[in-house]
Write an enzyme that holds these catalytic residues in place. Structure first.
Site, PDB file in Angstrom:
ATOM      1  N   HIS A 207       0.789  -1.236   0.000  1.00 29.77           N
ATOM      2  CA  HIS A 207       0.000   0.000   0.000  1.00 29.77           C
ATOM      3  C   HIS A 207       0.819   1.284   0.000  1.00 29.77           C
ATOM      4  O   HIS A 207       0.272   2.372  -0.142  1.00 29.77           O
ATOM      5  CB  HIS A 207      -0.930   0.031   1.217  1.00 29.77           C
ATOM      6  CG  HIS A 207      -0.208   0.354   2.487  1.00 29.77           C
ATOM      7  ND1 HIS A 207       0.477  -0.575   3.208  1.00 29.77           N
ATOM      8  CD2 HIS A 207      -0.040   1.527   3.139  1.00 29.77           C
ATOM      9  CE1 HIS A 207       1.028  -0.001   4.264  1.00 29.77           C
ATOM     10  NE2 HIS A 207       0.738   1.266   4.249  1.00 29.77           N
TER      11      HIS A 207
HETATM   12  C1  UD1 Z   1      -2.040   5.575   5.628  1.00 27.21           C
HETATM   13  C2  UD1 Z   1      -0.742   6.100   6.248  1.00 27.21           C
HETATM   14  C3  UD1 Z   1       0.308   4.989   6.251  1.00 27.21           C
HETATM   15  C4  UD1 Z   1      -0.237   3.720   6.900  1.00 27.21           C
HETATM   16  C5  UD1 Z   1      -1.508   3.333   6.169  1.00 27.21           C
HETATM   17  C6  UD1 Z   1      -2.117   2.048   6.695  1.00 27.21           C
HETATM   18  C7  UD1 Z   1      -0.281   8.500   5.901  1.00 27.21           C
HETATM   19  C8  UD1 Z   1       0.532   9.477   5.172  1.00 27.21           C
HETATM   20  N1  UD1 Z   1      -0.190   7.223   5.495  1.00 27.21           N
HETATM   21  O1  UD1 Z   1      -1.765   5.296   4.261  1.00 27.21           O
HETATM   22  O2  UD1 Z   1       1.429   5.434   6.976  1.00 27.21           O
HETATM   23  O3  UD1 Z   1       0.724   2.700   6.790  1.00 27.21           O
HETATM   24  O4  UD1 Z   1      -2.453   4.403   6.293  1.00 27.21           O
HETATM   25  O5  UD1 Z   1      -3.160   1.641   5.874  1.00 27.21           O
HETATM   26  O6  UD1 Z   1      -0.981   8.851   6.817  1.00 27.21           O
HETATM   27  N2  UD1 Z   1      -9.069   4.710   1.135  1.00 27.21           N
HETATM   28  C9  UD1 Z   1     -10.333   4.151   1.044  1.00 27.21           C
HETATM   29  N3  UD1 Z   1     -10.967   3.816   2.210  1.00 27.21           N
HETATM   30  C10 UD1 Z   1     -10.401   4.020   3.419  1.00 27.21           C
HETATM   31  C11 UD1 Z   1      -9.133   4.582   3.496  1.00 27.21           C
HETATM   32  C12 UD1 Z   1      -8.475   4.919   2.345  1.00 27.21           C
HETATM   33  O7  UD1 Z   1     -10.868   3.952  -0.033  1.00 27.21           O
HETATM   34  O8  UD1 Z   1     -11.061   3.665   4.432  1.00 27.21           O
HETATM   35  C13 UD1 Z   1      -8.345   5.035  -0.131  1.00 27.21           C
HETATM   36  C14 UD1 Z   1      -8.604   6.399  -0.651  1.00 27.21           C
HETATM   37  O9  UD1 Z   1      -8.696   6.281  -2.025  1.00 27.21           O
HETATM   38  C15 UD1 Z   1      -7.358   7.166  -0.293  1.00 27.21           C
HETATM   39  C16 UD1 Z   1      -6.277   6.096  -0.299  1.00 27.21           C
HETATM   40  O10 UD1 Z   1      -6.955   4.896   0.087  1.00 27.21           O
HETATM   41  O11 UD1 Z   1      -7.122   8.187  -1.179  1.00 27.21           O
HETATM   42  C17 UD1 Z   1      -5.135   6.354   0.627  1.00 27.21           C
HETATM   43  O12 UD1 Z   1      -5.584   6.514   1.973  1.00 27.21           O
HETATM   44  P1  UD1 Z   1      -4.718   7.372   3.045  1.00 27.21           P
HETATM   45  O13 UD1 Z   1      -5.286   7.185   4.394  1.00 27.21           O
HETATM   46  O14 UD1 Z   1      -4.521   8.754   2.552  1.00 27.21           O
HETATM   47  O15 UD1 Z   1      -3.313   6.685   3.004  1.00 27.21           O
HETATM   48  P2  UD1 Z   1      -2.935   5.156   3.191  1.00 27.21           P
HETATM   49  O16 UD1 Z   1      -2.356   4.722   1.903  1.00 27.21           O
HETATM   50  O17 UD1 Z   1      -4.039   4.326   3.765  1.00 27.21           O
END
Ligand code: UD1
Length: 362
Positions: A207
């Protein structure tokens, strides 16, 4: 009088880290904990399921911040956390790890002169291109009490001039792993329902933005996994970010031989980890969980904050840009000499943290 703590969490790994600490707070009488969930992770299988399975109380506040660019997401959190902190006026704010929720929570508190307590302080990848590295450095430098999961983390803080109120506790994730391994055995049926045999499949998670957001890198990783899947089952619970990018880059064909799941709950994940023959991941937490369950791990990154897993023979780093012949690396890793890591503690890190908080804030 009890100590009033506001805990700020928002992403999947933080629920896992907070579980044993929140449970320890609940078991004592000296601490009142109020939880703010930023809503960084919001899908039910990325959030709610963890509160249920880890026996956690639901958060008192949910900010529903959701996804967005870093500035937008972090800014939105700051805006929504501040009035709650002013209103609640806690004795301290507790944050975990290195996500945007960690940074927003610690920054907001420190601007209001509320002491920040950071659990999982001192970790460094020394790669400032990672958003997590920026989040953890900034948080450590504005924290009043820093709980370190490893001795290397303590050393990293000393190197940056942070020496006051630094406490080595061991790793709270080890507490969680020990507390929930048995429950997973009883409650999870993921192996049976998917016809998986013990030590007969690879478990993959992916991820990190560095791995998912560049087409060539993601394509390279998926082709290697696909090759692996020709001779052995590859199980891949897919993170929403990764799913989105695979679809954006039109790489679905590279998943043809891989068994893809939607994100799964903690107890199913633990069951899959324990029974995998090898784990392939870019997650910080899963590298360690692999070790806790004594499963060898390939980490698809150039560096790791958990050096001990590498030096003790359990973890092998492969920079995703240079990943070829994954099978050869796996074979080498399976045969390498491995030894116990003492740093992660004895599963009592959360108890030590509660004692230390009582000491610092009473
Ligand atoms: C975040 C953390 C990372 C951690 C990870 C665990 C930061 C910078 N990164 O990364 O350190 O290891 O969480 O998972 O804070 N999305 C969904 N549903 C959700 C959550 C996310 O669809 O419930 C999708 C969205 O399209 C979003 C993307 O995932 O744009 C990324 O989510 P985000 O929380 O920004 O970063 P992670 O990659 O999850």
């Amino acid at each position: 009088m009890s100590i009033k703590i506001i805990t700020i969490i928002g992403a999947r790994p933080q629920f896992i880290k907070a579980a044993p600490v929140s449970n320890a707070f609940r078991n004592g009488e000296s601490i009142l904990e109020i939880v703010i969930h930023t809503g960084q992770h919001y899908d039910s299988n990325m959030s709610n399921v963890f509160f249920e399975e880890l026996d956690m109380n639901l958060p008192e506040y949910n900010l529903n911040v959701g996804s967005g660019n870093h500035g937008e997401q972090t800014g939105e959190m700051l805006k929504k956390i501040e009035p709650i902190l002013i209103d609640e006026n806690p004795d301290m704010v507790l944050v975990y790890g290195d996500t945007n929720s960690t940074l927003a929570g610690s920054l907001c508190a420190s601007k209001l002169h509320i002491p920040v307590v950071h659990i999982e302080a001192g970790l460094r990848s020394f790669n400032k291109n990672m958003p997590e590295e920026i989040n953890r450095i900034l948080t450590d430098h504005i924290s009043s009490v820093l709980f370190c999961p490893t001795k290397l983390a303590v050393k990293n803080l000393i190197n940056e001039g942070i020496v006051k109120n630094v406490v080595f506790t061991g790793d709270v994730m080890y507490d969680t792993a020990l507390q929930f391994a048995e429950k997973s055995k009883v409650k999870s049926s993921i192996l049976i329902t998917n016809y998986l045999k013990e030590k007969n499949y690879y478990l993959v998670t992916l991820h990190r933005a560095e791995n998912t957001d560049c087409k060539e890198i993601l394509e390279n990783i998926l082709s290697e996994l696909n090759k692996l899947a020709k001779s052995s089952k590859v199980i891949f619970p897919i993170h929403p970010r990764t799913k989105k990018m695979i679809s954006k880059f039109k790489l679905e064909n590279l998943l043809s031989d891989i068994t893809v799941f939607e994100p799964i709950g903690f107890l199913d994940m633990v069951a899959l980890e324990i029974n995998a023959k090898c784990i392939i991941t870019d997650s910080g937490g899963i590298q360690k969980e692999a070790y806790f369950h004594k499963v060898p791990c390939i980490t698809l990154r150039a560096e790791t904050e958990w050096q001990e897993t590498v030096s003790h023979g359990w973890n092998y780093l492969i920079p995703p840009t240079g990943i070829t012949k994954l099978q050869n690396y796996i074979d080498k890793l399976m045969q390498s000499e491995k030894s116990e890591i003492e740093d992660y503690g004895d599963g009592q890190a959360s108890k030590k943290i509660v004692e230390a908080i009582n000491y610092f804030f009473k």
